[in-house]
Design a protein around this motif. Structure first.
Motif, PDB file in Angstrom:
ATOM      1  N   VAL A   1       4.994  13.314   0.714  1.00  0.00           N
ATOM      2  CA  VAL A   1       5.827  12.112   0.648  1.00  0.00           C
ATOM      3  C   VAL A   1       4.931  10.893   0.432  1.00  0.00           C
ATOM      4  O   VAL A   1       3.829  10.810   0.961  1.00  0.00           O
ATOM      5  N   LEU A   2       5.418   9.999  -0.433  1.00  0.00           N
ATOM      6  CA  LEU A   2       4.755   8.708  -0.641  1.00  0.00           C
ATOM      7  C   LEU A   2       5.608   7.645   0.041  1.00  0.00           C
ATOM      8  O   LEU A   2       6.811   7.572  -0.204  1.00  0.00           O
ATOM      9  N   GLU A   3       4.991   6.826   0.861  1.00  0.00           N
ATOM     10  CA  GLU A   3       5.724   5.765   1.553  1.00  0.00           C
ATOM     11  C   GLU A   3       5.121   4.408   1.219  1.00  0.00           C
ATOM     12  O   GLU A   3       3.904   4.294   1.109  1.00  0.00           O
ATOM     13  N   GLY A   4       5.974   3.409   1.048  1.00  0.00           N
ATOM     14  CA  GLY A   4       5.469   2.049   0.863  1.00  0.00           C
ATOM     15  C   GLY A   4       6.134   1.255  -0.246  1.00  0.00           C
ATOM     16  O   GLY A   4       6.059   0.039  -0.263  1.00  0.00           O
ATOM     17  N   SER A   5       6.780   1.920  -1.213  1.00  0.00           N
ATOM     18  CA  SER A   5       7.424   1.186  -2.309  1.00  0.00           C
ATOM     19  C   SER A   5       8.889   1.573  -2.389  1.00  0.00           C
ATOM     20  O   SER A   5       9.237   2.620  -2.924  1.00  0.00           O
TER      21      SER A   5
ATOM     22  N   LYS B   1       0.860  -1.188   0.000  1.00  0.00           N
ATOM     23  CA  LYS B   1       0.000   0.000   0.000  1.00  0.00           C
ATOM     24  C   LYS B   1       0.892   1.232   0.000  1.00  0.00           C
ATOM     25  O   LYS B   1       1.954   1.239   0.624  1.00  0.00           O
ATOM     26  N   ILE B   2       0.465   2.246  -0.706  1.00  0.00           N
ATOM     27  CA  ILE B   2       1.234   3.487  -0.758  1.00  0.00           C
ATOM     28  C   ILE B   2       0.495   4.536   0.076  1.00  0.00           C
ATOM     29  O   ILE B   2      -0.679   4.833  -0.200  1.00  0.00           O
ATOM     30  N   SER B   3       1.159   5.082   1.065  1.00  0.00           N
ATOM     31  CA  SER B   3       0.512   6.136   1.852  1.00  0.00           C
ATOM     32  C   SER B   3       0.990   7.505   1.369  1.00  0.00           C
ATOM     33  O   SER B   3       2.125   7.659   0.921  1.00  0.00           O
ATOM     34  N   VAL B   4       0.114   8.469   1.422  1.00  0.00           N
ATOM     35  CA  VAL B   4       0.414   9.825   0.963  1.00  0.00           C
ATOM     36  C   VAL B   4       0.308  10.767   2.160  1.00  0.00           C
ATOM     37  O   VAL B   4      -0.702  10.772   2.852  1.00  0.00           O
ATOM     38  N   THR B   5       1.359  11.550   2.402  1.00  0.00           N
ATOM     39  CA  THR B   5       1.320  12.515   3.500  1.00  0.00           C
ATOM     40  C   THR B   5       1.744  13.885   2.989  1.00  0.00           C
ATOM     41  O   THR B   5       2.823  14.015   2.401  1.00  0.00           O
ATOM     42  N   LYS B   6       0.890  14.892   3.192  1.00  0.00           N
ATOM     43  CA  LYS B   6       1.271  16.259   2.845  1.00  0.00           C
ATOM     44  C   LYS B   6       2.148  16.787   3.971  1.00  0.00           C
ATOM     45  O   LYS B   6       1.774  16.681   5.144  1.00  0.00           O
ATOM     46  N   LEU B   7       3.306  17.322   3.626  1.00  0.00           N
ATOM     47  CA  LEU B   7       4.242  17.754   4.671  1.00  0.00           C
ATOM     48  C   LEU B   7       4.132  19.250   4.947  1.00  0.00           C
ATOM     49  O   LEU B   7       3.666  19.659   5.988  1.00  0.00           O
ATOM     50  N   ARG B   8       4.554  20.074   3.988  1.00  0.00           N
ATOM     51  CA  ARG B   8       4.500  21.527   4.171  1.00  0.00           C
ATOM     52  C   ARG B   8       4.640  22.156   2.796  1.00  0.00           C
ATOM     53  O   ARG B   8       5.324  21.605   1.924  1.00  0.00           O
ATOM     54  N   GLY B   9       4.018  23.337   2.606  1.00  0.00           N
ATOM     55  CA  GLY B   9       4.059  23.959   1.289  1.00  0.00           C
ATOM     56  C   GLY B   9       3.449  22.986   0.296  1.00  0.00           C
ATOM     57  O   GLY B   9       2.452  22.322   0.583  1.00  0.00           O
TER      58      GLY B   9
ATOM     59  N   LEU C   1       7.048  17.246  -5.146  1.00  0.00           N
ATOM     60  CA  LEU C   1       6.741  18.675  -5.202  1.00  0.00           C
ATOM     61  C   LEU C   1       5.745  18.869  -6.332  1.00  0.00           C
ATOM     62  O   LEU C   1       6.002  18.473  -7.472  1.00  0.00           O
ATOM     63  N   THR C   2       4.579  19.466  -6.015  1.00  0.00           N
ATOM     64  CA  THR C   2       3.561  19.658  -7.056  1.00  0.00           C
ATOM     65  C   THR C   2       3.566  21.117  -7.523  1.00  0.00           C
ATOM     66  O   THR C   2       4.108  21.989  -6.848  1.00  0.00           O
ATOM     67  N   GLY C   3       2.964  21.365  -8.680  1.00  0.00           N
ATOM     68  CA  GLY C   3       2.841  22.733  -9.177  1.00  0.00           C
ATOM     69  C   GLY C   3       2.744  22.792 -10.689  1.00  0.00           C
ATOM     70  O   GLY C   3       2.805  21.755 -11.374  1.00  0.00           O
TER      71      GLY C   3
ATOM     72  N   GLY D   1      12.005   4.515   6.611  1.00  0.00           N
ATOM     73  CA  GLY D   1      11.447   4.797   7.933  1.00  0.00           C
ATOM     74  C   GLY D   1      10.551   6.025   7.891  1.00  0.00           C
ATOM     75  O   GLY D   1      10.460   6.707   6.876  1.00  0.00           O
ATOM     76  N   PRO D   2       9.861   6.278   9.003  1.00  0.00           N
ATOM     77  CA  PRO D   2       8.891   7.384   9.039  1.00  0.00           C
ATOM     78  C   PRO D   2       9.548   8.761   8.976  1.00  0.00           C
ATOM     79  O   PRO D   2      10.731   8.911   9.295  1.00  0.00           O
ATOM     80  N   ILE D   3       8.765   9.754   8.564  1.00  0.00           N
ATOM     81  CA  ILE D   3       9.228  11.142   8.521  1.00  0.00           C
ATOM     82  C   ILE D   3       9.812  11.531   9.877  1.00  0.00           C
ATOM     83  O   ILE D   3       9.248  11.188  10.918  1.00  0.00           O
ATOM     84  N   GLY D   4      10.959  12.229   9.853  1.00  0.00           N
ATOM     85  CA  GLY D   4      11.669  12.487  11.100  1.00  0.00           C
ATOM     86  C   GLY D   4      11.981  13.948  11.340  1.00  0.00           C
ATOM     87  O   GLY D   4      11.494  14.839  10.636  1.00  0.00           O
ATOM     88  N   ASN D   5      12.831  14.144  12.354  1.00  0.00           N
ATOM     89  CA  ASN D   5      13.208  15.497  12.761  1.00  0.00           C
ATOM     90  C   ASN D   5      14.655  15.493  13.245  1.00  0.00           C
ATOM     91  O   ASN D   5      15.348  14.472  13.175  1.00  0.00           O
ATOM     92  N   LYS D   6      15.087  16.656  13.757  1.00  0.00           N
ATOM     93  CA  LYS D   6      16.493  16.781  14.157  1.00  0.00           C
ATOM     94  C   LYS D   6      16.867  15.830  15.286  1.00  0.00           C
ATOM     95  O   LYS D   6      17.951  15.248  15.281  1.00  0.00           O
ATOM     96  N   SER D   7      15.975  15.648  16.253  1.00  0.00           N
ATOM     97  CA  SER D   7      16.369  14.794  17.382  1.00  0.00           C
ATOM     98  C   SER D   7      16.520  13.338  16.936  1.00  0.00           C
ATOM     99  O   SER D   7      17.387  12.613  17.431  1.00  0.00           O
ATOM    100  N   GLN D   8      15.717  12.922  15.965  1.00  0.00           N
ATOM    101  CA  GLN D   8      15.873  11.545  15.468  1.00  0.00           C
ATOM    102  C   GLN D   8      17.137  11.397  14.618  1.00  0.00           C
ATOM    103  O   GLN D   8      17.804  10.365  14.651  1.00  0.00           O
ATOM    104  N   LEU D   9      17.468  12.455  13.858  1.00  0.00           N
ATOM    105  CA  LEU D   9      18.735  12.446  13.108  1.00  0.00           C
ATOM    106  C   LEU D   9      19.917  12.331  14.074  1.00  0.00           C
ATOM    107  O   LEU D   9      20.884  11.603  13.813  1.00  0.00           O
TER     108      LEU D   9
END
Ligand SMILES: [Zn+2]
Length: 318
Positions: free
Chosen positions: A63-67, A51-59, A74-76, A252-260
């Motif tokens: 991100v598509l996750e699963g494959s 399954k492909i999951s779609v998550t809108k991040l910002r702007g 980036l759309t436009g 892996g899931p979308i992350g942040n600075k502390s996970q990096l």
């Protein structure tokens, strides 16, 4: 009606034969699987139904996750730009996910590095109109037969339509869909072809496979990767983000600075443990047996790379 003994015998014989036949059929795929234990096969097969999951991040970044690796989008009006191509077998579900974001055609594809789980979909995306940008080493590895020993797999040359059409040596800035994208070469890290893609206005960093959020990473020594290169890239990632940055890992899931930061610390600690054991003269198997990753396995060892495999990958580079 009385049962004719001959019929009974032949019926029993038939049942016995069909059990043999069924067993034979059942065993065959298992034998084939044993011959083809490469994670490349496992991942390609999983992508057929993933399954492909779609998550809108910002702007206008999603991100598509699963494959295969995570796919940044980036759309436009200038057409969609994808960072990484996923696995070809997921094409119907990736198309559906892309359509759900907007009606813009796919015009641009950036390969974060040459690995199949990021480039497998190059050919079909090119066929629908995407130009493909990548580091020259991505093009080089895709264009020739490439053996990855630690995956037990030899990749044949990719078809011409799958090869990058534009290459960048170091850094490059793109202006597209009202956004600014900074592309940067990591030098040698996970491979010798890794580039990051930073969406500067949205403050989103796609780290290629220099970051696996919550998983031990693969390190591809056969094409220039090393544990020390991975640590250098992890340091660079930590240094260039803030607490507000959204971080897209290769896996892996979308992350942040502390996970990096946690990922960087895990790499550094295990590298030190493995190096100390190797310095004592221990063989690779002895080092793996000493379980240098034990404290980390519960958190990081549950995906493609377990603690023993990761210990071997680190051992090769210290
Ligand atoms: Zn990779």
């Amino acid at each position: 009606m009385k049962t004719n003994p001959i019929h009974r015998i032949s019926r029993r014989h038939f049942i016995t034969s069909s059990v043999v036949a069924t067993t034979g059929v059942c065993l065959m795929p298992r034998r084939l699987r044993a011959d083809a234990e490469s994670p490349v096969i496992t991942i390609r097969n999983a992508a057929k139904t993933a399954k492909i999951s779609v998550t809108k991040l910002r702007g206008n970044v999603s991100v598509l996750e699963g494959s295969g690796g995570n796919i940044g989008v980036l759309t436009g009006n200038d057409g969609k730009l994808l960072v990484d191509a996923g696995i070809t077998a997921s094409r119907p579900r990736i198309s559906e996910a892309l359509d759900s974001l907007s009606g813009d055609p796919v015009k641009h594809l950036i390969n974060s590095h040459w690995h199949f789980d990021h480039t497998d979909g190059n050919e079909w995306l090119h066929s629908i109109g995407a130009e493909i940008s990548a580091h020259p080493n991505t093009r080089k590895h895709l264009a020739t037969t490439t053996r990855v020993e630690d995956w037990n797999f030899t990749f044949p040359p990719a078809p011409p339509g799958a090869l990058p059409t534009k290459t960048l040596d170091d850094g490059q800035t793109l202006h597209l869909n009202g956004a600014t994208l900074a592309l940067k070469f990591y030098q040698t890290a996970h491979t010798d072809s890794d580039i990051s893609v930073e969406f500067t206005d949205a403050d989103i960093l796609h780290c290629a496979d220099t970051f696996w959020n919550g998983h031990y990473p693969f390190i591809d020594y056969s094409t220039g990767g090393s544990i020390d290169g991975m640590i250098r890239a992890a340091e660079a990632n930590v240094a260039r983000v803030t607490d507000k940055t959204i971080v897209i890992p290769g896996h892996g899931p979308i992350g942040n600075k502390s996970q990096l930061t946690e990922f960087r610390d895990m790499l550094v600690t295990i590298r030190e443990k493995v190096a100390a054991l190797k310095k004592q003269g221990k063989s690779r198997d002895e080092v793996v047996g000493a379980k240098p990753t034990a404290d980390y396995d519960a958190k990081w060892g549950g995906y493609v790379i377990n603690g023993d495999f990761f210990s071997k990958l680190v051992y090769a580079g210290v």
